[in-house]
Design an enzyme around this catalytic site. Sequence first.
Site: not given
Length: 363
Positions: A53-55, A90, A200, A241, A252
Amino acid sequence: MKVDGTPYRTIWLGADGTTVQVIDQTLLPHRFVVRDWRTMQDAERGIRTMIVRGAPLIGAAAAYGMALAMAAEPSDAMLAQAYDTLLAARPTAVNLRWALDDLRALLAPLPASERREAAYRRAAEICDEDAEICRRIGENGLGLIRELKPRGDRLQALTHCNAGWLATVDWGTALAPIYQAHNAGIPIHVWVDETRPRNQGASLTAWELAKHGVPHTVIADNAGGHLMQRGQVDFCITGTDRTTRRGDVCNKIGTYLKALAARDNGVPFYVGLPYPTIDWTLDDGVDIPIEERSAREVSHIAGRTAAGEVVTVDVLPEGSPAANPAFDVTPARLVTALITERGVCAASEAGLLSLYPEQARAA
């Protein structure tokens, strides 16, 4: 980043030259496990379930997902199928679409016999580029940090979610300046938002800061405003993101509330981002699609028992429903500055175009 003395990136090619290996972030901080992806479907599942995860990392993972698809079948039909399947994994992080568009444009004109090699080569380039971009974000952010005057014996930063090396290929976006400040000997401490519902911050940011030796303290999400009121936060810094061409920042859920508190208390609010995270097709943050994730992420939480067993428990009353919007939008007016690989700019169209003049619209 080193884990127990061994250097790691978040995603890399296995020894066989085909298998893609990633750190399973759903198991951190209690277990460090490397997963093997052998198919495009493995990559899609890994992105969708937030193993990665994480752009920026989502973009790199999507690139390798396309490579895995070409390794299986380098046809036009598979290219189209892989693009659509991975794109749906996503919806909010624009790096996903950026990477898939990049790979499709590269591969579509090539004969089938050349697609596998070209896809793997480009995926590796995207990973190397991301690591270098994040290093530059760190350098540019370090310049801002050097200008800040701590209210105490060390600078106090506040972060939300995870925008460190685990969210990218290496270094991170929001955490890259903090790592570089720490490496430069600048006394710095980080308030780490837990970042419900997936934690997170508590699970990932705190884990990687500890591995790097950066002083930090995990706080409940709602404690940030209190700390700002008491003068215990010198600056906030987050990732993003998706950022619109006018500087609205989608990050987030909970980021918007931190920006409001920062504005009310005169605390600088910085956002670190690489160029693929800028969505030049959108003007207004209200148009960014917000991912609605499973209610189970709100109703259930994982933890380690005194016996060392990792268990998941339900924290809601039986029958109570839950909603789970995964992101919110912070308007550009609340962002002090954007930190990119090209430099620092105002959160505005003029600010972004000063760094990326090639994105100016034709008159």
